[in-house]
Enzyme design. Sequence first.
Site, PDB file in Angstrom:
ATOM      1  N   HIS A   1      -0.203   1.761   2.632  1.00  0.00           N
ATOM      2  CA  HIS A   1      -1.170   0.740   2.237  1.00  0.00           C
ATOM      3  C   HIS A   1      -1.113  -0.434   3.205  1.00  0.00           C
ATOM      4  CE1 HIS A   1      -2.149   2.039  -2.071  1.00  0.00           C
ATOM      5  NE2 HIS A   1      -3.313   1.754  -1.495  1.00  0.00           N
TER       6      HIS A   1
ATOM      7  N   GLU B   1       4.088   4.152   1.107  1.00  0.00           N
ATOM      8  CA  GLU B   1       4.226   4.548  -0.292  1.00  0.00           C
ATOM      9  C   GLU B   1       5.268   5.663  -0.443  1.00  0.00           C
ATOM     10  OE1 GLU B   1       2.985   3.042  -2.740  1.00  0.00           O
ATOM     11  OE2 GLU B   1       1.450   1.786  -1.776  1.00  0.00           O
TER      12      GLU B   1
END
Length: 210
Positions: free
Chosen positions: A163, A76
């Site tokens: 993620h 991210e």
Amino acid sequence: MDVLLTGFEPFGGEVTNPSWDAVDAVRPDGYRLTKLRLPCVFGDSIAALRAALAARAYDLVVCAGQAGGRVGITPERVAVNLDDARIPDNAGARPIDEPVVPGGPAAYFTGLPVKACVAALRAEGIPASVSHSAGTFVCNHVFYGLMHLIATEHPDVRGGFVHVPFSPEQAEAGGHPSLPVTTTARALELVIRTALTTSTDLRTTAGVLH
């Protein structure tokens, strides 16, 4: 080098969470590794992270979370100061349009070399891409909380969030994309190694049109 690697407990009715399963499977290679299982609870998750950072001096912190439906590993890039929960957390809380940190900056950029991490993952045949949104659930909450802790209390620490997709067992019923936990664990180890050895990120595009 001292590294803190975190994953989450299951949430949303799931019985497992590949972020923690993968974290638990990572074996350090040339660095000291501490693993932490975070509660999927607004507030408590950042409190657990703050306590861990206060207990030991880390060089690098990588937090991982589940993003069901994504096809690969997605480091991210940006954490936003917003909690806006589509579902309740594991304590039943469902904040809507609330800041992670009242009065904090609107957003923080990651401290990880996300483009270099993606390149390293792809070189090993692991699907990966840079993500520009960590959502507005507990994953983004922890990502923003981590970056705020680094900015305000631990300036010598580098940190960021990654993620990971569903595991095959989770994806089986719905036909969602997935990665074996062993592959996800390998990916997290590559992210750590890349972050420890890369001070300046690659100058290559990872932009999106939408």
